[in-house]
Design a protein around this motif. Structure first.
Motif, PDB file in Angstrom:
ATOM      1  N   ALA A  94     -12.935   5.164  -0.924  1.00 20.00           N
ATOM      2  CA  ALA A  94     -12.711   4.220  -2.021  1.00 20.00           C
ATOM      3  C   ALA A  94     -11.236   3.839  -2.134  1.00 20.00           C
ATOM      4  O   ALA A  94     -10.900   2.658  -2.248  1.00 20.00           O
ATOM      5  N   ALA A  95     -10.334   4.841  -2.110  1.00 21.54           N
ATOM      6  CA  ALA A  95      -8.903   4.552  -2.261  1.00 21.54           C
ATOM      7  C   ALA A  95      -8.377   3.772  -1.062  1.00 21.54           C
ATOM      8  O   ALA A  95      -7.634   2.792  -1.217  1.00 21.54           O
ATOM      9  N   ASP A  96      -8.744   4.195   0.150  1.00 24.46           N
ATOM     10  CA  ASP A  96      -8.287   3.486   1.341  1.00 24.46           C
ATOM     11  C   ASP A  96      -8.814   2.053   1.365  1.00 24.46           C
ATOM     12  O   ASP A  96      -8.103   1.132   1.787  1.00 24.46           O
ATOM     13  N   MET A  97     -10.062   1.868   0.937  1.00 21.30           N
ATOM     14  CA  MET A  97     -10.629   0.520   0.886  1.00 21.30           C
ATOM     15  C   MET A  97      -9.854  -0.344  -0.099  1.00 21.30           C
ATOM     16  O   MET A  97      -9.570  -1.513   0.178  1.00 21.30           O
ATOM     17  N   ARG A  98      -9.512   0.220  -1.243  1.00 17.98           N
ATOM     18  CA  ARG A  98      -8.784  -0.537  -2.261  1.00 17.98           C
ATOM     19  C   ARG A  98      -7.450  -1.036  -1.714  1.00 17.98           C
ATOM     20  O   ARG A  98      -7.100  -2.208  -1.866  1.00 17.98           O
ATOM     21  N   THR A 116      -2.715   7.085  -5.452  1.00 19.66           N
ATOM     22  CA  THR A 116      -1.885   6.560  -6.534  1.00 19.66           C
ATOM     23  C   THR A 116      -1.728   5.051  -6.423  1.00 19.66           C
ATOM     24  O   THR A 116      -1.820   4.316  -7.417  1.00 19.66           O
ATOM     25  N   ILE A 117      -1.485   4.567  -5.206  1.00 18.53           N
ATOM     26  CA  ILE A 117      -1.357   3.115  -5.002  1.00 18.53           C
ATOM     27  C   ILE A 117      -2.667   2.421  -5.330  1.00 18.53           C
ATOM     28  O   ILE A 117      -2.684   1.359  -5.970  1.00 18.53           O
ATOM     29  N   ALA A 118      -3.799   3.008  -4.909  1.00 16.72           N
ATOM     30  CA  ALA A 118      -5.103   2.408  -5.195  1.00 16.72           C
ATOM     31  C   ALA A 118      -5.357   2.334  -6.693  1.00 16.72           C
ATOM     32  O   ALA A 118      -5.837   1.307  -7.202  1.00 16.72           O
ATOM     33  N   GLU A 119      -5.018   3.385  -7.405  1.00 19.15           N
ATOM     34  CA  GLU A 119      -5.182   3.372  -8.864  1.00 19.15           C
ATOM     35  C   GLU A 119      -4.292   2.315  -9.505  1.00 19.15           C
ATOM     36  O   GLU A 119      -4.700   1.611 -10.439  1.00 19.15           O
ATOM     37  N   HIS A 120      -3.083   2.184  -8.990  1.00 17.52           N
ATOM     38  CA  HIS A 120      -2.146   1.183  -9.508  1.00 17.52           C
ATOM     39  C   HIS A 120      -2.666  -0.235  -9.267  1.00 17.52           C
ATOM     40  O   HIS A 120      -2.634  -1.083 -10.173  1.00 17.52           O
ATOM     41  N   LEU A 121      -3.169  -0.508  -8.052  1.00 18.50           N
ATOM     42  CA  LEU A 121      -3.710  -1.831  -7.737  1.00 18.50           C
ATOM     43  C   LEU A 121      -4.951  -2.131  -8.569  1.00 18.50           C
ATOM     44  O   LEU A 121      -5.154  -3.269  -9.018  1.00 18.50           O
TER      45      LEU A 121
END
Length: 656
Positions: free
Chosen positions: A630-634, A204-209
């Motif tokens: 992908a999300a952790d990298m973001r 969720t945080i990655a999508e938000h960023l």
């Protein structure tokens, strides 16, 4: 006071008469009568004087109090209480007086007493951000929700396993809160979710960023990208893309996308995947891309790949391509005479022999610990250009005596090379020269470095090579630039003829370095920078005659003349970065600012992509090989800061 007690006594007598009258009516028995009499007597004897309280009214906040650094507290049940915008302390309602507020400012923040109202207005905006943290949440569920986001954010930033939240962080917090406070307070922490929810929070945080970044880029601003391809621990091909754009008062560099590629993809297929992400998913316009930077490998720039060519085509040739400065420096450093190459190869064999066996590595470490040198182990050699050969050779040279004894005990033929004084002398030189090249590589890395700085460093190094060659060609050659080599020949007896042969090899190597650096950094590639030298220092062109030679249009010449005459802006030039300076003056000098920003915007290296691959290696270990990073990298690489209020408000899974 006597009158007051007499009146109280009469009231008791009336109650007693009423009690007696009830007896006559037969409705109450004698026991009840006695109880009522005793109750009334107790009431009269236990009487305490009752005085009327003075009525007070709550003070109201006034907007004028902001000049003292106070706002109205917005926390629940804290209305009409002043809150300091500096220290965040909330004072009592009785302190809502100009004198008391001023006293707080003068005693607690004396250095801010002369600050204008605008300063406290900015602080007022900043303090509103505190509502994003648990202290300002209204309910326990909101605090737990926000806590789970904050924990997930830290887990991703530190590249930790998602189970760390449940196995380490939460138990540790429970122990600390239970020890410092009590069990009841610790029980509240148990509402924070477990590891499977942490994974969802990171997504969720990655999508938000990602949304924050893409929203900025979709506004039509210019941007530049750097891209690089590599493989992870599972041998899966990946493509990383970073973006640089103008945001507020300076350049912003951020992680753009992470693409998983199949091994059989051609260069055209790579471009297609990139096109789907940039244009199809993000809805960005390639015409806003003003710079493309890659490492020059065949998979990206080769004649059969055409990735860069296709990118330049879709930008309508409005973008410039930069070959990574660090990659070029690494390529230029590879060339050396055959004799020196043999020295390097033998040093690598020594390292691989020791580090290739865990037993040998432990034995050497134990042996060095007993002798007491500064270092106790070797660094592994690798051909990856981002790792320094200088550090590897330096460690071998410093431990040469210990390694020699160790190899003799292991009965290795490699011990013979350390008995060759010529080989050790050449090793000392290679340690120095590769250390110098490593320092140059480090100077070319880092964020927000402009092309002028990199070109100046490369040109400075090329001139240094020429100076060193001249030193060695003189009748009395000097070796001051190679400290380990100089110390070695001073401490050991080296035959003059042998030293002359080594000097010729060193001279040949320096000449080869000069030629390769001229090849990979040709002067004609820097012609644009020389034509726009005013970007580097606009205040060096105060005379109209010097401005005419710059081939600027009349409007640009007029702006440069006005700019170079401003002493106020010169102070900004000396304190701000070059990019921040040109962005700041875009309203007053739009033509020069626009031209300068376009020149400074493209990346000069792909160091951020290399950093991203290092993070990917930390995330996708052998135990987590199946992770889609992908999300952790973001979250780990993003320069944007999450808006926690927005995340909580749109939370779709309120239950834990």
């Amino acid at each position: 006071m006597d009158h007051f007690f007499i009146k109280r006594k009469r009231n008791n007598e009336v109650k007693y008469a009423e009690t007696c009258s009830t007896v006559g009516s037969g409705s109450v028995n004698s026991d009840n009568i006695e109880k009522n009499i005793d109750f009334n007597l107790q009431t009269s004897t236990s009487f305490e004087p009752h005085f009327k309280k003075k009525k007070t009214s709550a003070r109201r906040y006034n907007e004028d109090y902001l000049k003292y650094g106070f706002i109205k507290c917005e926390k629940p049940f804290e209305n009409d209480r002043p809150q300091c915008v500096i220290c965040n302390n909330v004072l009592a309602n009785e302190s809502l007086k100009p004198s008391k507020l001023k006293r707080h400012l003068e005693t607690q923040h004396a250095e801010l007493t002369d600050k204008p109202l605008e300063y406290f207005q900015r602080k007022k905006k900043d303090i509103k951000l505190s509502t994003q943290f648990p202290g300002c949440s209204n309910t326990v569920s909101e605090k737990a929700l926000l806590s789970s986001y904050l924990v997930a954010y830290r887990v991703a930033k530190e590249k930790m396993a998602h189970t760390a939240a449940e196995k380490i962080i939460l138990p540790a917090c429970l122990d600390m809160v239970r020890t410092i406070f009590d069990d009841k307070s610790a029980d509240k922490l148990k509402t924070i979710p477990s590891d499977n929810i942490i994974s969802l929070r990171i997504c969720t945080i990655a999508e938000h960023l990602e949304t924050m970044l893409i929203t900025r880029l979709q506004s039509g601003i210019d941007f530049a990208i750097q891209l690089d391809e590599s493989t992870d621990t599972g041998s899966h091909a990946t493509l990383l893309v970073y973006v640089r754009y103008v945001w507020q008062d300076d350049f912003m560099e951020d992680f753009l996308c992470f693409l998983n590629l199949t091994s059989y993809l051609s260069g055209l297929d790579i471009f297609t995947e990139l096109e789907k992400c940039i244009v199809g998913q993000y809805k960005l316009n390639w015409k806003n891309c003003k710079g493309i930077t890659s490492d020059g490998t065949a998979s990206i720039t080769g004649k059969h790949s055409r990735v860069i060519n296709k990118l330049l085509e879709v930008t309508s040739n409005g973008a410039v391509w930069n070959h990574c400065f660090i990659h070029r420096e690494g390529l230029a450093s590879r060339e050396m005479p055959q004799n020196l190459m043999e020295v390097l190869k033998n040093a690598v064999k020594v390292v691989n022999f020791i580090k290739g066996s865990s037993l040998n590595s432990r034995l050497l470490e134990t042996f060095c610990s007993e002798i007491g040198p500064n270092h106790t182990h070797l660094l592994y050699h690798t051909k990856v250009r981002w790792l320094s050969q200088g550090k590897i050779l330096s460690r071998v040279y410093e431990l040469r005596n210990e390694i020699h004894i160790f190899l003799i005990e292991k009965k290795s033929y490699l011990a013979n090379i350390f008995e060759d004084d010529i080989w050790v002398t050449k090793l000392a030189y290679l340690t120095d020269i590769f250390g110098i090249l490593n320092e140059l590589s480090l100077k070319l890395q880092g964020k927000n470095s402009d092309i002028f700085q990199h070109v100046e460093r490369i040109q400075g190094f090329r001139k240094t090579l020429l100076l060193w060659q001249a030193r060695l060609k003189s009748n009395r050659p000097s070796y001051y630039m190679f400290p380990k080599f100089l110390q070695h020949i001073e401490e050991n007896i080296i035959n003059e003829n042998i030293l002359k042969e080594i000097k010729l090899e060193i001279l040949l190597h320096l000449t080869s370095l000069s030629q390769t650096f001229n090849h990979f950094f040709p002067e004609e590639r820097f012609e644009t920078l020389r034509e726009n030298s005013w970007v580097k220092d606009p205040f060096a062109f105060r005379n109209p005659e010097s401005i005419i030679e710059l081939n600027l249009v009349p409007e640009e010449e007029n702006e440069l003349l006005q700019l170079s005459s401003s002493y106020t802006l010169k102070n900004d030039y000396e304190t701000l970065s070059l990019s921040a300076f040109w962005i700041k003056i875009k309203e007053d000098f739009p033509l020069l600012s626009r031209k300068s920003v376009l020149l400074l915007l493209p990346f000069t290296t792909t160091s951020l992509c290399e950093l991203g691959f290092s993070i990917l290696t930390q995330l996708k270990t052998k135990e987590r090989n199946g992770l889609n990073g992908a999300a952790d990298m973001r979250v780990a690489l993003s320069s944007c800061v999450p808006d926690w209020n927005e995340l909580i408000n749109r939370q779709a899974h309120p239950s834990y």
